[in-house]
Design an enzyme around this catalytic site. Structure first.
Site: not given
Ligand code: THU
Length: 161
Positions: A62, A64-66, A73, A75, A112, A115
């Protein structure tokens, strides 16, 4: 009126030690890849590693970004990488693991909703089920035979014909 029911079967293993060797290896790779995730906001690091039909191994984590909605994610990062390198090679198995820096990492997490939809598109596109191996750093491991079962009544290209 009639009532329809949807259910599916999946395998539950007590721990990674019960998995066959190549599955345990893939799940361990997912744990490793989770370490490289960029998750400074959630502190929830996810790793996803695929074994393709041609034997290649591709990884994602994963990012993330500000600006939170810009985050991705593991996946979907993984899928982008797979389709860039090997657009026509089916995926046999994807292992997903995580490191929750603020809590426990002792149970499987499953993809999620967004995904699931993206994974389903890839599964349908190449008409090949993708096995999912889901496990934390410790604890039970789930093996799910295909993405389709995680998204009943899904919207697909078929609906637009
Ligand atoms: N996240 C994933 O990368 N995959 C998942 O299946 C569930 C959530 C990440 C998204 C976010 O960066 C962090 O987990 C918290 O939600």
């Amino acid at each position: 009126m009639n009532v329809q029911q949807h259910s599916f079967e999946f395998e539950v293993y007590i721990s990674i030690n019960e998995l066959r060797e190549e599955d345990a290896w893939l799940l361990n790779e997912a744990k490793e890849v989770a370490r490289n995730a960029y998750a400074p906001y959630s502190h929830f690091h996810v790793g996803a590693v695929a074994r393709l039909q041609n034997g290649e191994i591709v990884a994602g984590n994963n990012q993330e970004n500000a600006s939170f909605p810009a985050g991705l994610c593991a996946e979907r990062v993984l899928l982008s990488s797979i389709v860039s390198f090997y657009p026509n090679v089916p995926v046999e198995t994807i292992a997903i693991s995580y490191i929750n820096s603020k809590g426990q990492s002792d149970h499987p997490i499953s993809p999620c909703g967004i995904c699931r939809q993206s994974l389903l598109e890839f599964e349908s596109r190449l008409n090949h089920s993708i096995r999912l191996i889901l496990g934390g750093l410790e604890g039970e491991v789930f093996v799910i035979p295909g993405v389709k079962m995680l998204l009943p009544l899904s919207f697909t290209a078929e609906d637009m014909k």
